[in-house]
Design a protein around this motif. Structure first.
Motif, PDB file in Angstrom:
ATOM      1  N   PHE A 175     -12.357   1.643  -6.258  1.00 15.91           N
ATOM      2  CA  PHE A 175     -10.917   1.899  -6.174  1.00 15.91           C
ATOM      3  C   PHE A 175     -10.408   1.603  -4.767  1.00 15.91           C
ATOM      4  CE2 PHE A 175      -7.421   4.835  -5.149  1.00 15.91           C
ATOM      5  CZ  PHE A 175      -6.493   4.439  -6.097  1.00 15.91           C
ATOM      6  N   LEU A 176     -11.166   2.018  -3.767  1.00 16.97           N
ATOM      7  CA  LEU A 176     -10.775   1.809  -2.372  1.00 16.97           C
ATOM      8  C   LEU A 176     -10.618   0.323  -2.071  1.00 16.97           C
ATOM      9  CD1 LEU A 176     -10.349   3.507   0.254  1.00 16.97           C
ATOM     10  CD2 LEU A 176     -12.731   3.020   0.813  1.00 16.97           C
ATOM     11  N   LEU A 177     -11.596  -0.472  -2.484  1.00 15.51           N
ATOM     12  CA  LEU A 177     -11.558  -1.908  -2.216  1.00 15.51           C
ATOM     13  C   LEU A 177     -10.426  -2.588  -2.979  1.00 15.51           C
ATOM     14  CD1 LEU A 177     -12.795  -4.375  -0.876  1.00 15.51           C
ATOM     15  CD2 LEU A 177     -14.406  -4.544  -2.798  1.00 15.51           C
ATOM     16  N   ALA A 178     -10.235  -2.196  -4.234  1.00 15.61           N
ATOM     17  CA  ALA A 178      -9.178  -2.813  -5.041  1.00 15.61           C
ATOM     18  C   ALA A 178      -7.798  -2.524  -4.457  1.00 15.61           C
ATOM     19  CB  ALA A 178      -9.263  -2.306  -6.481  1.00 15.61           C
ATOM     20  N   LEU A 179      -7.593  -1.286  -4.015  1.00 14.22           N
ATOM     21  CA  LEU A 179      -6.302  -0.926  -3.431  1.00 14.22           C
ATOM     22  C   LEU A 179      -6.106  -1.626  -2.090  1.00 14.22           C
ATOM     23  CD1 LEU A 179      -3.707   0.653  -3.489  1.00 14.22           C
ATOM     24  CD2 LEU A 179      -4.947   2.671  -2.674  1.00 14.22           C
ATOM     25  N   GLN A 180      -7.156  -1.710  -1.308  1.00 17.14           N
ATOM     26  CA  GLN A 180      -7.072  -2.408  -0.020  1.00 17.14           C
ATOM     27  C   GLN A 180      -6.667  -3.865  -0.228  1.00 17.14           C
ATOM     28  OE1 GLN A 180     -10.719  -2.416   2.236  1.00 17.14           O
ATOM     29  NE2 GLN A 180      -9.805  -3.433   3.999  1.00 17.14           N
ATOM     30  N   ARG A 181      -7.297  -4.533  -1.176  1.00 20.72           N
ATOM     31  CA  ARG A 181      -6.983  -5.941  -1.437  1.00 20.72           C
ATOM     32  C   ARG A 181      -5.556  -6.114  -1.949  1.00 20.72           C
ATOM     33  NH1 ARG A 181     -12.685  -7.845  -4.363  1.00 20.72           N
ATOM     34  NH2 ARG A 181     -13.862  -8.167  -2.415  1.00 20.72           N
ATOM     35  N   ALA A 182      -5.117  -5.198  -2.798  1.00 22.98           N
ATOM     36  CA  ALA A 182      -3.760  -5.296  -3.343  1.00 22.98           C
ATOM     37  C   ALA A 182      -2.714  -5.176  -2.236  1.00 22.98           C
ATOM     38  CB  ALA A 182      -3.544  -4.212  -4.396  1.00 22.98           C
ATOM     39  N   LEU A 183      -2.952  -4.290  -1.282  1.00 25.78           N
ATOM     40  CA  LEU A 183      -1.991  -4.092  -0.196  1.00 25.78           C
ATOM     41  C   LEU A 183      -2.083  -5.198   0.854  1.00 25.78           C
ATOM     42  CD1 LEU A 183      -2.272  -0.219   0.257  1.00 25.78           C
ATOM     43  CD2 LEU A 183      -0.494  -1.508  -0.937  1.00 25.78           C
ATOM     44  N   GLU A 184      -3.289  -5.674   1.122  1.00 23.17           N
ATOM     45  CA  GLU A 184      -3.441  -6.781   2.067  1.00 23.17           C
ATOM     46  C   GLU A 184      -2.800  -8.054   1.534  1.00 23.17           C
ATOM     47  OE1 GLU A 184      -7.503  -5.541   4.517  1.00 23.17           O
ATOM     48  OE2 GLU A 184      -7.659  -6.848   2.760  1.00 23.17           O
ATOM     49  N   ALA A 185      -2.770  -8.197   0.221  1.00 21.41           N
ATOM     50  CA  ALA A 185      -2.102  -9.355  -0.381  1.00 21.41           C
ATOM     51  C   ALA A 185      -0.600  -9.325  -0.126  1.00 21.41           C
ATOM     52  CB  ALA A 185      -2.379  -9.396  -1.886  1.00 21.41           C
ATOM     53  N   GLU A 186      -0.085  -8.142   0.239  1.00 12.80           N
ATOM     54  CA  GLU A 186       1.334  -7.985   0.563  1.00 12.80           C
ATOM     55  C   GLU A 186       1.582  -8.087   2.069  1.00 12.80           C
ATOM     56  OE1 GLU A 186       3.845  -7.435  -1.794  1.00 12.80           O
ATOM     57  OE2 GLU A 186       2.216  -8.011  -3.154  1.00 12.80           O
ATOM     58  N   SER A 187       0.598  -8.611   2.793  1.00  7.55           N
ATOM     59  CA  SER A 187       0.681  -8.788   4.252  1.00  7.55           C
ATOM     60  C   SER A 187       0.803  -7.457   4.986  1.00  7.55           C
ATOM     61  CB  SER A 187       1.864  -9.703   4.623  1.00  7.55           C
ATOM     62  OG  SER A 187       1.674 -10.990   4.077  1.00  7.55           O
ATOM     63  N   LEU A 188       0.125  -6.448   4.480  1.00  8.82           N
ATOM     64  CA  LEU A 188       0.085  -5.150   5.139  1.00  8.82           C
ATOM     65  C   LEU A 188      -1.238  -4.997   5.883  1.00  8.82           C
ATOM     66  CD1 LEU A 188       1.508  -2.972   2.221  1.00  8.82           C
ATOM     67  CD2 LEU A 188       2.737  -3.807   4.227  1.00  8.82           C
ATOM     68  N   ASP A 189      -1.200  -4.271   6.983  1.00  7.07           N
ATOM     69  CA  ASP A 189      -2.394  -3.994   7.779  1.00  7.07           C
ATOM     70  C   ASP A 189      -3.053  -2.745   7.201  1.00  7.07           C
ATOM     71  OD1 ASP A 189      -4.322  -3.476   9.652  1.00  7.07           O
ATOM     72  OD2 ASP A 189      -2.982  -3.406  11.372  1.00  7.07           O
TER      73      ASP A 189
ATOM     74  N   GLN B 169      -3.647   2.296 -11.320  1.00 11.39           N
ATOM     75  CA  GLN B 169      -3.873   0.881 -11.073  1.00 11.39           C
ATOM     76  C   GLN B 169      -3.372   0.527  -9.672  1.00 11.39           C
ATOM     77  OE1 GLN B 169      -5.549  -1.278 -13.013  1.00 11.39           O
ATOM     78  NE2 GLN B 169      -5.954   0.502 -14.328  1.00 11.39           N
ATOM     79  N   PRO B 170      -4.229  -0.032  -8.820  1.00 13.30           N
ATOM     80  CA  PRO B 170      -3.812  -0.357  -7.451  1.00 13.30           C
ATOM     81  C   PRO B 170      -2.529  -1.181  -7.377  1.00 13.30           C
ATOM     82  CG  PRO B 170      -6.181  -0.571  -7.650  1.00 13.30           C
ATOM     83  CD  PRO B 170      -5.666  -0.316  -9.036  1.00 13.30           C
ATOM     84  N   ALA B 171      -2.388  -2.147  -8.267  1.00 16.12           N
ATOM     85  CA  ALA B 171      -1.190  -2.997  -8.231  1.00 16.12           C
ATOM     86  C   ALA B 171       0.078  -2.190  -8.479  1.00 16.12           C
ATOM     87  CB  ALA B 171      -1.315  -4.113  -9.264  1.00 16.12           C
ATOM     88  N   ALA B 172      -0.056  -1.098  -9.233  1.00 16.00           N
ATOM     89  CA  ALA B 172       1.114  -0.276  -9.536  1.00 16.00           C
ATOM     90  C   ALA B 172       1.599   0.501  -8.318  1.00 16.00           C
ATOM     91  CB  ALA B 172       0.780   0.691 -10.673  1.00 16.00           C
ATOM     92  N   LEU B 173       0.744   0.638  -7.310  1.00 16.82           N
ATOM     93  CA  LEU B 173       1.122   1.366  -6.099  1.00 16.82           C
ATOM     94  C   LEU B 173       1.927   0.511  -5.123  1.00 16.82           C
ATOM     95  CD1 LEU B 173      -2.145   3.354  -5.302  1.00 16.82           C
ATOM     96  CD2 LEU B 173       0.063   4.316  -5.931  1.00 16.82           C
ATOM     97  N   VAL B 174       1.850  -0.794  -5.268  1.00 14.55           N
ATOM     98  CA  VAL B 174       2.490  -1.692  -4.303  1.00 14.55           C
ATOM     99  C   VAL B 174       3.998  -1.455  -4.198  1.00 14.55           C
ATOM    100  CG1 VAL B 174       3.003  -4.102  -3.757  1.00 14.55           C
ATOM    101  CG2 VAL B 174       0.689  -3.441  -4.454  1.00 14.55           C
ATOM    102  N   PRO B 175       4.748  -1.391  -5.308  1.00 13.60           N
ATOM    103  CA  PRO B 175       6.196  -1.138  -5.183  1.00 13.60           C
ATOM    104  C   PRO B 175       6.508   0.193  -4.507  1.00 13.60           C
ATOM    105  CG  PRO B 175       5.658  -1.934  -7.387  1.00 13.60           C
ATOM    106  CD  PRO B 175       4.357  -1.615  -6.717  1.00 13.60           C
ATOM    107  N   LEU B 176       5.709   1.220  -4.805  1.00 10.02           N
ATOM    108  CA  LEU B 176       5.917   2.529  -4.185  1.00 10.02           C
ATOM    109  C   LEU B 176       5.736   2.445  -2.672  1.00 10.02           C
ATOM    110  CD1 LEU B 176       6.212   5.628  -4.139  1.00 10.02           C
ATOM    111  CD2 LEU B 176       3.761   5.767  -4.660  1.00 10.02           C
ATOM    112  N   ILE B 177       4.693   1.765  -2.232  1.00 13.39           N
ATOM    113  CA  ILE B 177       4.431   1.646  -0.795  1.00 13.39           C
ATOM    114  C   ILE B 177       5.562   0.893  -0.107  1.00 13.39           C
ATOM    115  CG2 ILE B 177       2.874   0.692   0.935  1.00 13.39           C
ATOM    116  CD1 ILE B 177       1.864   3.196  -0.572  1.00 13.39           C
ATOM    117  N   HIS B 178       6.054  -0.161  -0.724  1.00 13.40           N
ATOM    118  CA  HIS B 178       7.170  -0.905  -0.124  1.00 13.40           C
ATOM    119  C   HIS B 178       8.426  -0.033  -0.034  1.00 13.40           C
ATOM    120  CE1 HIS B 178       5.542  -4.840   0.628  1.00 13.40           C
ATOM    121  NE2 HIS B 178       5.085  -4.961  -0.609  1.00 13.40           N
ATOM    122  N   THR B 179       8.661   0.776  -1.050  1.00 16.68           N
ATOM    123  CA  THR B 179       9.817   1.677  -1.023  1.00 16.68           C
ATOM    124  C   THR B 179       9.692   2.680   0.115  1.00 16.68           C
ATOM    125  OG1 THR B 179      10.165   1.483  -3.409  1.00 16.68           O
ATOM    126  CG2 THR B 179      11.114   3.408  -2.319  1.00 16.68           C
ATOM    127  N   LEU B 180       8.515   3.258   0.264  1.00 19.14           N
ATOM    128  CA  LEU B 180       8.296   4.238   1.329  1.00 19.14           C
ATOM    129  C   LEU B 180       8.398   3.598   2.710  1.00 19.14           C
ATOM    130  CD1 LEU B 180       5.335   6.298  -0.167  1.00 19.14           C
ATOM    131  CD2 LEU B 180       7.747   6.942  -0.041  1.00 19.14           C
TER     132      LEU B 180
END
Length: 262
Positions: free
Chosen positions: A16-30, A115-126
């Motif tokens: 889960f950690l790796l999948a979420l990390q990759r999903a967020l890094e794909a959004e150009s996040l550190d 699902q890690p991909a489902a967290l991406v919109p939430l992170i961008h909103t925050l």
């Protein structure tokens, strides 16, 4: 170059950690990660993330302990936390207890599976919410003054204290490092006084607004600080509401001067 937003993920499930990390890094996040409370505490202090995603940790209640540590630490208490709890059947092993879950101060509470991909919109909103907060650097050589100002500003949803400095030289260094929107600047301090620091910050950090906050509220200091680039001047004897008005005003580029007669 625009700085990447920084996300710190804490979770003890490697996949889960790796999948979420990759999903967020794909959004150009550190993105930085940790799998234990100890690793997380060191990493959060080092990385100074914009958002912490706090998942499950074994043994149980470790996540709750980390959450409490963040909220009790002056350097991390304002960092938004997204909690991802264990499913009910695993909660005693690696999740949050009922009391901890009820008392936590998190901007979002989710339960696995997520699902890690489902967290991406939430992170961008925050991140959008975080970006809109007024970032303030407090500069004063008296601890009690800094603590009092921080306590007041922490209560404001639209203001974030990004750092403190005890003299002008440190203020210049912190301004360059942290890029605050507003610097609350005392005048009489050791090493480098507030007027010299104001001159340097206004020259090197043109997007940062300096608001003088001092007990030396005489006309000479007011005029001099304005000449050096300060956007406003408030005596320390002013009411809290006036300080907040000043911070919000100068963050919008408005000039602010509190009358000397209080």
């Amino acid at each position: 170059m625009e700085k990447k937003a920084k996300i710190f993920i804490v979770d003890d499930e490697p996949e889960f950690l790796l999948a979420l990390q990759r999903a967020l890094e794909a959004e150009s996040l550190d993105v930085a990660t940790a799998r234990t409370r100890g690793e997380a505490q060191k990493g959060i202090l080092t990385k100074e993330p914009d958002i912490v995603i706090l998942g499950t940790l074994t043994p149980g209640r470790e996540a709750g302990s980390l959450h409490r540590w963040m909220k009790e630490n002056a350097l991390t208490k304002e960092v938004p936390i997204v909690v991802i709890d264990a499913p009910l059947e695993k909660r005693l092993i690696s999740g949050w207890s009922f009391d901890e879950g009820a008392q936590m101060d998190a901007v979002e509470y989710l339960t696995k599976p997520v699902q890690p991909a489902a967290l991406v919109p939430l992170i961008h909103t925050l991140l959008g919410v975080v970006a809109k907060r007024i970032k303030v650097l407090i500069v004063d050589d008296h601890t009690v003054v800094r603590d009092g100002i921080r306590a007041l500003l922490t209560l404001q949803k639209d203001i974030s204290v990004v750092g403190e400095a005890v003299h002008g030289k440190e203020a210049v260094e912190k301004a360059l490092q942290l890029s605050p929107d507003v610097v609350l600047m005392d005048i009489v301090m050791p090493v480098m006084n507030g007027l010299e620091a104001t001159k340097s910050i206004c020259k090197q950090c043109p997007q940062t607004k300096v608001l003088m906050l001092t007990q030396y509220a005489d006309e000479e200091n007011i005029v001099r600080s304005e000449q050096l680039g300060a956007y406003g001047f408030i005596p320390k004897s002013a009411a809290s509401s006036q300080l907040l008005d000043g911070i919000r005003g100068v963050s919008r580029g408005e000039r602010f001067k509190r009358p000397l007669a209080l």
